[in-house]
Design a protein around this motif. Structure first.
Motif, PDB file in Angstrom:
ATOM      1  N   LEU A   1      -3.187   6.821   2.119  1.00 35.52           N
ATOM      2  CA  LEU A   1      -3.070   5.367   2.081  1.00 35.52           C
ATOM      3  C   LEU A   1      -4.457   4.825   2.363  1.00 35.52           C
ATOM      4  N   ALA A   2      -5.076   4.214   1.370  1.00 32.06           N
ATOM      5  CA  ALA A   2      -6.429   3.690   1.526  1.00 32.06           C
ATOM      6  C   ALA A   2      -6.376   2.196   1.822  1.00 32.06           C
ATOM      7  N   VAL A   3      -7.250   1.755   2.697  1.00 29.93           N
ATOM      8  CA  VAL A   3      -7.343   0.354   3.102  1.00 29.93           C
ATOM      9  C   VAL A   3      -8.732  -0.149   2.738  1.00 29.93           C
ATOM     10  N   GLY A   4      -8.786  -1.259   1.990  1.00 28.94           N
ATOM     11  CA  GLY A   4     -10.074  -1.797   1.603  1.00 28.94           C
ATOM     12  C   GLY A   4     -10.069  -3.311   1.553  1.00 28.94           C
ATOM     13  N   VAL A   5     -11.192  -3.869   1.171  1.00 30.61           N
ATOM     14  CA  VAL A   5     -11.371  -5.320   1.106  1.00 30.61           C
ATOM     15  C   VAL A   5     -11.388  -5.759  -0.352  1.00 30.61           C
ATOM     16  N   GLY A   6     -10.594  -6.765  -0.660  1.00 32.82           N
ATOM     17  CA  GLY A   6     -10.518  -7.292  -2.016  1.00 32.82           C
ATOM     18  C   GLY A   6      -9.384  -8.295  -2.083  1.00 32.82           C
ATOM     19  N   GLU A   7      -9.107  -8.798  -3.263  1.00 30.46           N
ATOM     20  CA  GLU A   7      -7.968  -9.694  -3.417  1.00 30.46           C
ATOM     21  C   GLU A   7      -6.691  -8.954  -3.030  1.00 30.46           C
ATOM     22  N   THR A   8      -5.770  -9.656  -2.386  1.00 29.54           N
ATOM     23  CA  THR A   8      -4.539  -9.028  -1.911  1.00 29.54           C
ATOM     24  C   THR A   8      -3.831  -8.321  -3.063  1.00 29.54           C
ATOM     25  N   ALA A   9      -3.661  -7.005  -2.921  1.00 28.41           N
ATOM     26  CA  ALA A   9      -3.047  -6.222  -3.989  1.00 28.41           C
ATOM     27  C   ALA A   9      -2.724  -4.833  -3.479  1.00 28.41           C
ATOM     28  N   VAL A  10      -1.827  -4.171  -4.196  1.00 26.92           N
ATOM     29  CA  VAL A  10      -1.492  -2.771  -3.953  1.00 26.92           C
ATOM     30  C   VAL A  10      -1.727  -2.014  -5.258  1.00 26.92           C
ATOM     31  N   TYR A  11      -2.471  -0.914  -5.185  1.00 22.53           N
ATOM     32  CA  TYR A  11      -2.778  -0.108  -6.361  1.00 22.53           C
ATOM     33  C   TYR A  11      -2.130   1.259  -6.182  1.00 22.53           C
ATOM     34  N   ARG A  12      -1.216   1.599  -7.080  1.00 22.81           N
ATOM     35  CA  ARG A  12      -0.415   2.815  -6.984  1.00 22.81           C
ATOM     36  C   ARG A  12      -1.184   4.027  -7.524  1.00 22.81           C
ATOM     37  N   PRO A  13      -0.694   5.233  -7.230  1.00 22.46           N
ATOM     38  CA  PRO A  13      -1.398   6.449  -7.675  1.00 22.46           C
ATOM     39  C   PRO A  13      -1.519   6.598  -9.187  1.00 22.46           C
ATOM     40  N   GLU A  14      -0.749   5.838  -9.963  1.00 20.31           N
ATOM     41  CA  GLU A  14      -0.830   5.938 -11.425  1.00 20.31           C
ATOM     42  C   GLU A  14      -2.047   5.208 -12.001  1.00 20.31           C
ATOM     43  N   ARG A  15      -2.728   4.441 -11.178  1.00 25.53           N
ATOM     44  CA  ARG A  15      -3.822   3.595 -11.688  1.00 25.53           C
ATOM     45  C   ARG A  15      -5.116   4.386 -11.872  1.00 25.53           C
ATOM     46  N   ARG A  16      -5.894   3.944 -12.848  1.00 26.44           N
ATOM     47  CA  ARG A  16      -7.200   4.534 -13.125  1.00 26.44           C
ATOM     48  C   ARG A  16      -8.156   3.423 -13.522  1.00 26.44           C
TER      49      ARG A  16
ATOM     50  N   ALA B   1      -9.458   8.038 -10.907  1.00 28.74           N
ATOM     51  CA  ALA B   1      -8.002   7.945 -10.915  1.00 28.74           C
ATOM     52  C   ALA B   1      -7.464   8.110  -9.503  1.00 28.74           C
ATOM     53  N   LEU B   2      -6.402   7.389  -9.186  1.00 31.75           N
ATOM     54  CA  LEU B   2      -5.802   7.461  -7.857  1.00 31.75           C
ATOM     55  C   LEU B   2      -4.777   8.587  -7.731  1.00 31.75           C
ATOM     56  N   GLY B   3      -4.497   9.278  -8.835  1.00 31.15           N
ATOM     57  CA  GLY B   3      -3.560  10.390  -8.787  1.00 31.15           C
ATOM     58  C   GLY B   3      -3.895  11.399  -9.853  1.00 31.15           C
ATOM     59  N   PRO B   4      -3.236  12.572  -9.819  1.00 27.21           N
ATOM     60  CA  PRO B   4      -3.505  13.633 -10.792  1.00 27.21           C
ATOM     61  C   PRO B   4      -2.758  13.411 -12.095  1.00 27.21           C
ATOM     62  N   GLY B   5      -2.909  14.351 -12.990  1.00 26.96           N
ATOM     63  CA  GLY B   5      -2.164  14.296 -14.238  1.00 26.96           C
ATOM     64  C   GLY B   5      -2.802  13.365 -15.251  1.00 26.96           C
ATOM     65  N   ASP B   6      -1.985  12.829 -16.104  1.00 24.12           N
ATOM     66  CA  ASP B   6      -2.440  11.957 -17.188  1.00 24.12           C
ATOM     67  C   ASP B   6      -2.113  10.514 -16.811  1.00 24.12           C
ATOM     68  N   PRO B   7      -3.025   9.817 -16.118  1.00 23.03           N
ATOM     69  CA  PRO B   7      -2.715   8.468 -15.657  1.00 23.03           C
ATOM     70  C   PRO B   7      -2.692   7.461 -16.796  1.00 23.03           C
ATOM     71  N   ALA B   8      -2.303   6.258 -16.452  1.00 18.19           N
ATOM     72  CA  ALA B   8      -2.243   5.180 -17.433  1.00 18.19           C
ATOM     73  C   ALA B   8      -3.650   4.845 -17.935  1.00 18.19           C
ATOM     74  N   ALA B   9      -3.705   3.967 -18.909  1.00 20.47           N
ATOM     75  CA  ALA B   9      -4.985   3.548 -19.463  1.00 20.47           C
ATOM     76  C   ALA B   9      -5.850   2.919 -18.380  1.00 20.47           C
ATOM     77  N   VAL B  10      -7.151   2.929 -18.624  1.00 18.07           N
ATOM     78  CA  VAL B  10      -8.102   2.356 -17.670  1.00 18.07           C
ATOM     79  C   VAL B  10      -7.832   0.868 -17.493  1.00 18.07           C
ATOM     80  N   THR B  11      -7.754   0.441 -16.243  1.00 20.11           N
ATOM     81  CA  THR B  11      -7.596  -0.969 -15.919  1.00 20.11           C
ATOM     82  C   THR B  11      -8.625  -1.338 -14.867  1.00 20.11           C
ATOM     83  N   GLU B  12      -8.765  -2.626 -14.620  1.00 16.06           N
ATOM     84  CA  GLU B  12      -9.761  -3.063 -13.646  1.00 16.06           C
ATOM     85  C   GLU B  12      -9.275  -2.746 -12.230  1.00 16.06           C
ATOM     86  N   LEU B  13     -10.152  -2.128 -11.436  1.00 14.80           N
ATOM     87  CA  LEU B  13      -9.860  -1.813 -10.043  1.00 14.80           C
ATOM     88  C   LEU B  13     -10.993  -2.327  -9.170  1.00 14.80           C
TER      89      LEU B  13
END
Length: 240
Positions: free
Chosen positions: A58-73, A86-98
């Motif tokens: 569980l990572a804690v950081g500074v930014g706009e209030t949001a939750v980013y799941r392990p599927e994100r890249r 990528a926040l998780g293994p395997g074949d994650p979803a398409a690249v999105t802004e993080l």
């Protein structure tokens, strides 16, 4: 008559692992080119600290209030090179802004826990101290009720005004504030993380940490502390 033994409630695993790292693109060699070697001690410290966590983060950081799941890249393209994270293994979803803290989390995870998963939660830089500490306390309850061990990764910087080359300009008086922050992090003193100056870039993240672990002091280990770019970077681990 003999007294029956007291019954204890069944709870999930007690939080035992916290790693603290900076939120800086200089960790990624492709983003700093020929200067990559200059930041190798910082990079090695970050990877060593993160490697102490269990595979689920569980990572804690500074930014706009949001939750980013392990599927994100996401990608560091906005910082100078199209390096994906990528926040998780395997074949994650398409690249999105993080946000940067999530990109750093994903980049580190891939190197120390390639089969692991990370969830990132962000709080705005201006979050009131009391609100951030309350959020940390709520996270602790959530983690203690979870049957699976979860390590906490705090991705946060110190002050950005420590030297003439600092991105926030040079404020010599900020060095004393950075020293107090470093002392609190080195000493596992969560109580000293309450009420940090607003100039601390990762203040909200550190306040969440304070609420998460309680006042302490907690056993702590320092891996690195310096300000190579005029920004306070600390790397360490806590064992609440």
């Amino acid at each position: 008559p003999r007294r029956a033994p007291a019954r204890t409630a069944s709870v999930g695993p007690v939080l035992s692992s916290v790693a603290i790292i900076p939120s800086t693109p200089v960790l990624v060699p492709e983003l700093v080119g020929a200067a990559a070697g200059e930041f190798e001690p910082l990079r090695a410290a970050v990877l060593a600290a993160a490697a102490t966590l269990p595979p689920r983060w569980l990572a804690v950081g500074v930014g706009e209030t949001a939750v980013y799941r392990p599927e994100r890249r996401g990608t560091f393209a906005g910082y100078g090179a199209d390096v994906t994270a990528a926040l998780g293994p395997g074949d994650p979803a398409a690249v999105t802004e993080l946000p940067l803290c999530a990109l750093i989390t994903g980049w580190v995870r891939a190197r120390v826990a390639p089969g692991g998963r990370a969830e990132v939660r962000c709080w705005p830089a201006g979050t009131p101290d009391a609100d951030a500490r309350a959020a940390g306390a709520a996270l602790r309850t959530e983690l203690d009720d979870d049957p699976e061990p979860v390590g906490v990764l705090i991705v946060a910087d110190g002050l950005s005004t420590l030297t003439p080359s600092a991105p926030g300009g040079h404020l010599p008086e900020s060095v004393a504030d950075q020293d107090r922050l470093d002392a609190a992090l080195t000493g596992g003193d969560a109580a000293a993380l309450a009420g940090l100056p607003e100039a601390v870039v990762g203040r909200a993240g550190f306040a969440v940490l304070a609420g998460l672990v309680g006042p302490g002091p907690h056993p702590a280990r320092e891996y690195y502390r310096d300000a190579p770019l005029g920004v306070g970077y600390f790397v360490g681990t806590w064992r609440p």
